[in-house]
Design a protein around this motif. Sequence first.
Motif, mmCIF file in Angstrom:
data_model
loop_
_atom_site.group_PDB
_atom_site.id
_atom_site.type_symbol
_atom_site.label_atom_id
_atom_site.label_comp_id
_atom_site.label_asym_id
_atom_site.label_seq_id
_atom_site.Cartn_x
_atom_site.Cartn_y
_atom_site.Cartn_z
ATOM 1 N N LYS A 1 12.414 2.842 -0.429
ATOM 2 C CA LYS A 1 13.530 3.767 -0.231
ATOM 3 C C LYS A 1 13.922 4.431 -1.557
ATOM 4 C CE LYS A 1 18.228 3.953 1.663
ATOM 5 N NZ LYS A 1 19.325 3.146 2.292
ATOM 6 N N SER A 2 13.951 3.626 -2.637
ATOM 7 C CA SER A 2 14.340 4.161 -3.949
ATOM 8 C C SER A 2 13.313 5.159 -4.470
ATOM 9 C CB SER A 2 14.494 3.010 -4.951
ATOM 10 O OG SER A 2 15.539 2.146 -4.568
ATOM 11 N N VAL A 3 12.019 4.816 -4.340
ATOM 12 C CA VAL A 3 10.971 5.711 -4.844
ATOM 13 C C VAL A 3 10.946 7.013 -4.043
ATOM 14 C CG1 VAL A 3 8.493 5.977 -5.250
ATOM 15 C CG2 VAL A 3 9.595 3.794 -5.728
ATOM 16 N N LYS A 4 11.166 6.914 -2.734
ATOM 17 C CA LYS A 4 11.228 8.134 -1.916
ATOM 18 C C LYS A 4 12.359 9.036 -2.379
ATOM 19 C CE LYS A 4 9.133 6.669 2.463
ATOM 20 N NZ LYS A 4 9.390 6.385 3.908
ATOM 21 N N SER A 5 13.487 8.432 -2.731
ATOM 22 C CA SER A 5 14.624 9.213 -3.221
ATOM 23 C C SER A 5 14.286 9.891 -4.548
ATOM 24 C CB SER A 5 15.837 8.298 -3.393
ATOM 25 O OG SER A 5 16.932 8.999 -3.931
ATOM 26 N N VAL B 1 0.835 -1.201 0.000
ATOM 27 C CA VAL B 1 0.000 0.000 0.000
ATOM 28 C C VAL B 1 0.872 1.255 0.000
ATOM 29 C CG1 VAL B 1 -1.660 1.342 1.357
ATOM 30 C CG2 VAL B 1 -1.973 -1.123 1.103
ATOM 31 N N ILE B 2 1.913 1.238 0.852
ATOM 32 C CA ILE B 2 2.823 2.386 0.915
ATOM 33 C C ILE B 2 3.522 2.592 -0.430
ATOM 34 C CG2 ILE B 2 4.955 3.269 1.960
ATOM 35 C CD1 ILE B 2 4.110 1.786 4.542
ATOM 36 N N LEU B 3 4.041 1.481 -0.998
ATOM 37 C CA LEU B 3 4.769 1.574 -2.262
ATOM 38 C C LEU B 3 3.859 2.031 -3.394
ATOM 39 C CD1 LEU B 3 7.411 1.119 -3.765
ATOM 40 C CD2 LEU B 3 6.778 -1.294 -4.035
ATOM 41 N N SER B 4 2.628 1.524 -3.415
ATOM 42 C CA SER B 4 1.675 1.921 -4.453
ATOM 43 C C SER B 4 1.375 3.421 -4.378
ATOM 44 C CB SER B 4 0.383 1.120 -4.296
ATOM 45 O OG SER B 4 -0.585 1.525 -5.246
ATOM 46 N N GLY B 5 1.206 3.934 -3.160
ATOM 47 C CA GLY B 5 0.941 5.358 -2.981
ATOM 48 C C GLY B 5 2.107 6.223 -3.435
ATOM 49 N N LEU B 6 3.319 5.784 -3.081
ATOM 50 C CA LEU B 6 4.509 6.544 -3.476
ATOM 51 C C LEU B 6 4.700 6.522 -4.991
ATOM 52 C CD1 LEU B 6 6.998 5.361 -0.699
ATOM 53 C CD2 LEU B 6 6.044 7.654 -0.955
ATOM 54 N N ARG B 7 4.459 5.350 -5.608
ATOM 55 C CA ARG B 7 4.607 5.241 -7.054
ATOM 56 C C ARG B 7 3.562 6.096 -7.773
ATOM 57 N NH1 ARG B 7 5.870 -1.284 -7.518
ATOM 58 N NH2 ARG B 7 8.154 -1.091 -7.532
ATOM 59 N N GLN B 8 2.356 6.129 -7.222
ATOM 60 C CA GLN B 8 1.317 6.952 -7.828
ATOM 61 C C GLN B 8 1.697 8.431 -7.745
ATOM 62 O OE1 GLN B 8 -2.660 6.021 -6.701
ATOM 63 N NE2 GLN B 8 -3.518 7.922 -7.513
ATOM 64 N N GLU B 9 2.224 8.826 -6.597
ATOM 65 C CA GLU B 9 2.648 10.216 -6.435
ATOM 66 C C GLU B 9 3.766 10.549 -7.413
ATOM 67 O OE1 GLU B 9 4.313 13.267 -2.950
ATOM 68 O OE2 GLU B 9 3.780 11.181 -2.447
ATOM 69 N N LEU B 10 4.737 9.632 -7.565
ATOM 70 C CA LEU B 10 5.838 9.854 -8.497
ATOM 71 C C LEU B 10 5.318 9.902 -9.931
ATOM 72 C CD1 LEU B 10 8.879 10.082 -9.074
ATOM 73 C CD2 LEU B 10 8.969 7.572 -9.099
ATOM 74 N N ASN B 11 4.392 8.993 -10.248
ATOM 75 C CA ASN B 11 3.821 8.954 -11.599
ATOM 76 C C ASN B 11 3.061 10.233 -11.905
ATOM 77 O OD1 ASN B 11 3.199 7.115 -14.014
ATOM 78 N ND2 ASN B 11 1.160 7.821 -13.408
ATOM 79 N N ASP B 12 2.315 10.718 -10.913
ATOM 80 C CA ASP B 12 1.553 11.962 -11.117
ATOM 81 C C ASP B 12 2.483 13.143 -11.362
ATOM 82 O OD1 ASP B 12 -0.772 10.544 -10.773
ATOM 83 O OD2 ASP B 12 -1.066 11.150 -8.678
ATOM 84 N N LEU B 13 3.551 13.211 -10.576
ATOM 85 C CA LEU B 13 4.512 14.301 -10.767
ATOM 86 C C LEU B 13 5.161 14.216 -12.135
ATOM 87 C CD1 LEU B 13 6.339 14.486 -7.307
ATOM 88 C CD2 LEU B 13 4.924 16.269 -8.342
ATOM 89 N N THR B 14 5.494 12.984 -12.545
ATOM 90 C CA THR B 14 6.141 12.789 -13.845
ATOM 91 C C THR B 14 5.189 13.136 -14.971
ATOM 92 O OG1 THR B 14 7.509 11.006 -12.922
ATOM 93 C CG2 THR B 14 7.313 11.112 -15.315
ATOM 94 N N GLN B 15 3.922 12.683 -14.843
ATOM 95 C CA GLN B 15 2.941 12.980 -15.888
ATOM 96 C C GLN B 15 2.682 14.482 -16.003
ATOM 97 O OE1 GLN B 15 -0.733 10.875 -15.755
ATOM 98 N NE2 GLN B 15 0.202 8.870 -16.048
ATOM 99 N N ASN B 16 2.584 15.136 -14.850
ATOM 100 C CA ASN B 16 2.354 16.584 -14.876
ATOM 101 C C ASN B 16 3.483 17.305 -15.595
ATOM 102 O OD1 ASN B 16 -0.041 16.312 -13.499
ATOM 103 N ND2 ASN B 16 0.873 16.704 -11.478
#
Length: 251
Positions: free
Chosen positions: A235-239, A165-180
């Motif tokens: 850890k990697s996605v947070k970075s 759940v944590i990883l999915s949320g972080l990946r979604q946040e990263l994906n949203d930032l990248t898409q934007n």
Amino acid sequence: MSNLDSYVQVERPALKCLATSQEIRDRGSAFVGSVYRASTPQEAKAAISHHRNVVHAGKKAYEISAWRCMVLKHGKTGLGGPDDFEVIGGYDDDGEQWAGSRVMKIMQREGILDAVVIVSRWFGGTLLGPARFAHIETCASEVCRTFKRVEEMEECITTLTRLDVILSGLRQELNDLTQNSEQATSESTSGGIASDTIDVAEGRRNRQPDYTAMRKDVDIAKAGRLIGARESAIKSVKSLLSKKRMTSTGG
């Protein structure tokens, strides 16, 4: 006497035996151990009744049992921490004198809680003397060890699910930032971004891991490796998120 239970029928999950030991045979007698989850003495007794009357229906056996349950002390709420709880245990020889206490001793030694262990003995006509206690303890020990592995497996899957759940949320946040960021660039050059690309990314985010096979195999080593991998991925996605945020804010 009428009460709410008279009008409302609650469907309870079927009792499930979590583990069964290897059968031990000695001079015509047979011994087999079984273990069920039981969070209260009442649940333990219900499991014993089920085992005797359903699992072994029509088969005359001594159902030697012991249970240990962590329950709230009378008048406590559980908010006071461990001191609000106590261990309630008991055993039933079922005609095999002193046998129930032997099963209880194994449960205490293995630190088993919220479970009932049943050792079934079919008498073969020959008295076994002290050997019968060794067989009873062997069967009880085997299912206790398996129970501990099953409980450890469930803890691992709970941890994995939380990390997913944590990883999915972080990946979604990263994906949203990248898409934007990509959308802003795309709109300034070609006027838009392909909707099918967004749909594929959305599908990847919503796909949840299936741990059914791992749970069935009680593969604790694999679960441990997956937990380590999830922690590394988080850890990697947070970075990456940190770097992306700095880039998007011009920091």
